[in-house]
Design an enzyme around this catalytic site. Structure first.
Site, PDB file in Angstrom:
ATOM      1  N   SER A 153       0.801  -1.210   0.000  1.00 29.64           N
ATOM      2  CA  SER A 153       0.000   0.000   0.000  1.00 29.64           C
ATOM      3  C   SER A 153       0.839   1.267   0.000  1.00 29.64           C
ATOM      4  CB  SER A 153      -0.940   0.000   1.214  1.00 29.64           C
ATOM      5  OG  SER A 153      -1.865  -1.062   1.127  1.00 29.64           O
ATOM      6  N   TRP A 178       3.104 -10.599  -5.719  1.00 33.27           N
ATOM      7  CA  TRP A 178       1.819 -10.239  -6.321  1.00 33.27           C
ATOM      8  C   TRP A 178       1.966  -9.614  -7.710  1.00 33.27           C
ATOM      9  CZ3 TRP A 178      -0.311 -12.991  -2.896  1.00 33.27           C
ATOM     10  CH2 TRP A 178      -0.014 -12.852  -1.543  1.00 33.27           C
ATOM     11  N   GLY A 259      -3.961   5.180 -13.261  1.00 31.32           N
ATOM     12  CA  GLY A 259      -4.302   3.767 -13.166  1.00 31.32           C
ATOM     13  C   GLY A 259      -5.399   3.519 -12.156  1.00 31.32           C
ATOM     14  N   ARG A 285     -38.085 -16.215 -12.916  1.00 30.63           N
ATOM     15  CA  ARG A 285     -38.129 -17.208 -11.842  1.00 30.63           C
ATOM     16  C   ARG A 285     -39.504 -17.259 -11.184  1.00 30.63           C
ATOM     17  NH1 ARG A 285     -36.159 -21.956  -9.877  1.00 30.63           N
ATOM     18  NH2 ARG A 285     -35.788 -21.894  -7.619  1.00 30.63           N
ATOM     19  N   GLN A 296     -40.879  -7.567  -2.940  1.00 36.92           N
ATOM     20  CA  GLN A 296     -40.314  -6.248  -2.655  1.00 36.92           C
ATOM     21  C   GLN A 296     -38.857  -6.333  -2.213  1.00 36.92           C
ATOM     22  OE1 GLN A 296     -41.443  -3.770   0.878  1.00 36.92           O
ATOM     23  NE2 GLN A 296     -42.357  -2.456  -0.681  1.00 36.92           N
ATOM     24  N   ILE A 354     -29.640 -13.313  -4.968  1.00 33.05           N
ATOM     25  CA  ILE A 354     -30.886 -13.366  -5.735  1.00 33.05           C
ATOM     26  C   ILE A 354     -31.001 -14.678  -6.505  1.00 33.05           C
ATOM     27  CG2 ILE A 354     -32.070 -12.332  -7.724  1.00 33.05           C
ATOM     28  CD1 ILE A 354     -31.040  -9.588  -6.691  1.00 33.05           C
ATOM     29  N   GLY A 356     -29.686 -17.484  -5.579  1.00 33.08           N
ATOM     30  CA  GLY A 356     -29.698 -18.615  -4.670  1.00 33.08           C
ATOM     31  C   GLY A 356     -28.536 -19.555  -4.938  1.00 33.08           C
ATOM     32  N   GLU A 380      -4.227  -1.991  -6.734  1.00 32.72           N
ATOM     33  CA  GLU A 380      -4.035  -0.550  -6.965  1.00 32.72           C
ATOM     34  C   GLU A 380      -4.247   0.278  -5.697  1.00 32.72           C
ATOM     35  OE1 GLU A 380      -2.968   1.160  -9.614  1.00 32.72           O
ATOM     36  OE2 GLU A 380      -2.656  -0.663 -10.785  1.00 32.72           O
TER      37      GLU A 380
END
Length: 396
Positions: A153, A178, A259, A285, A296, A354, A356, A380
């Protein structure tokens, strides 16, 4: 990157700057068409966790992209690239990420041709030998090695990889962590310590077959793994030093900030694809005698996701626009990176919920995107680091 033209600035003033100028909408539509006709059919034949295309397929796909002008997009025109503005790059990045491996291989790697940005400040001889073949499409992409185990960092202070001058060469000892694409690249850009403090970092071009350099794959939760680079008395010619000794980070400062603007565009594109999938699933669905879309709780999850993606996209556009105007965008970039990657991850999480159990399976790209976008919250500069940058500006 080229500055915006007066016509573009006038167009922005007329529209309020939140609507893309027509040329960028046309660019977006061109990329969408390429993804639909060339990328998606090709990717459908690949394994769920594929990381890149076989070489022959990649070359063929890149040839098609080049014929459309979708090549070396970040490379300035004076070096032979398309020279897209930062806003143009953002538009392409969002659309190119809308495929299963889009987090690390946008458009499956079709839009290549960009060397590491610091190479644009290299000597003509260095550029001709290393960068130009990438722009020409005769060499693979190169890597950039900055992060280390001691910290990523704040790399300028954390770098411990040592480079010692001995006559006409430098001797490197230490380890980088990394680093993406390192094993398959012909060369890379490596930042090493040649002095004390933030101004004691130098930048070197390192070839793949350098004696004393070894690579180790680091297994991670994402579909695409980075590498550890270990240097043990690795000898680098002094002519491979980019710029002056100790000036490595000053050379790359603008590119690093830009970047951070480009980085969240891909996650936003992926999250948008996930949201579109979730809306289709909810409409189709059948649950409890009705459609999932009638519930809702589901509606609110979809709405929350839509609002967050709109806000994230506008923050990225604003940062890119200000960068193209030549403004100081350090804070803009941190806000865009922080909010864009965090909210994209949140959207993916909701979309899995949503769907499942199906959302957890490899029948859909959602679970892969979930793993890949978790990485993006760290890349980044982690979210917490971006908050530090913004806080310092607010409180100075």
């Amino acid at each position: 990157m080229p500055a915006l033209t007066s016509d573009q600035i006038d167009d922005a003033r007329l529209t309020g700057a939140w609507e893309l100028p027509e040329e960028f909408r046309l660019l977006r539509d061109t990329v969408r068409g390429f993804m639909r006709t060339e990328v998606h059919p090709l990717e459908e034949r690949l394994p769920h966790d594929a990381a890149g295309l076989p070489r022959e397929q990649l070359i063929a796909l890149q040839d098609k992209a080049r014929r459309l002008g979708l090549w070396a997009l970040q490379t300035p025109e004076r070096f032979g690239g398309a020279g897209l503005s930062v806003l143009g790059q953002v538009v392409v990045a969002e659309e190119a990420a809308k495929c299963r491996m889009g987090a690390f291989f946008p458009a499956l790697g079709a839009f290549g041709g960009n060397p590491p940005n610091v190479m644009f400040k290299a000597t003509p001889e260095q550029f001709a030998k290393y960068a130009q073949p990438i722009i020409d499409g005769t060499a693979t992409k190169a890597y950039t090695a900055i992060s280390e185990a001691s910290g990523g960092s704040d790399p300028a202070r954390a770098i411990t990889l040592k480079a010692v001058r001995e006559g006409d060469h430098y001797v490197l000892n230490g380890t980088k962590m990394w680093t993406s694409h390192a094993k398959d690249a012909d060369w890379g850009v490596v930042y090493a310590r040649t002095g004390e403090g933030r101004h004691g970092i130098s930048c070197f071009i390192v070839e793949k077959d350098t004696p004393g350099l070894s690579f180790r794959r680091i297994g991670v939760m994402a579909s695409f793994a980075p590498y550890e680079l270990h240097f043990e008395d690795a000898v680098i010619p002094a002519e491979n030093l980019i710029g002056a000794e100790g000036r490595g980070f000053s050379l790359a400062s603008d590119f690093l900030i830009h970047g951070r603007i480009l980085y969240p565009a891909g996650p936003i594109g992926i999250a948008q694809s996930a949201l579109d999938m979730a809306c289709r699933w909810a409409r189709d669905r059948d649950v409890f005698g009705g459609k999932l879309a009638d519930k809702q709780g589901i509606q609110w999850m979809l709405v929350e996701s839509e609002v967050e993606l709109r806000a994230a996209r506008l923050l990225v556009y604003q940062a890119a626009w200000n960068a193209d105007l030549g403004k100081d965008v350090k804070v803009d970039a941190s806000i865009a990176k922080m909010y864009g990657t965090e909210k994209a991850y949140d959207v993916i999480d909701r979309c899995i919920q949503i769907h499942g159990a199906l959302g957890l399976s490899d029948e859909l790209p959602l679970e892969r995107w979930f793993r890949d976008l978790r990485v993006k919250r760290l890349g980044e500069g982690a979210t917490e680091v971006q908050r530090v940058v913004v806080a310092r500006e607010l409180l100075k």
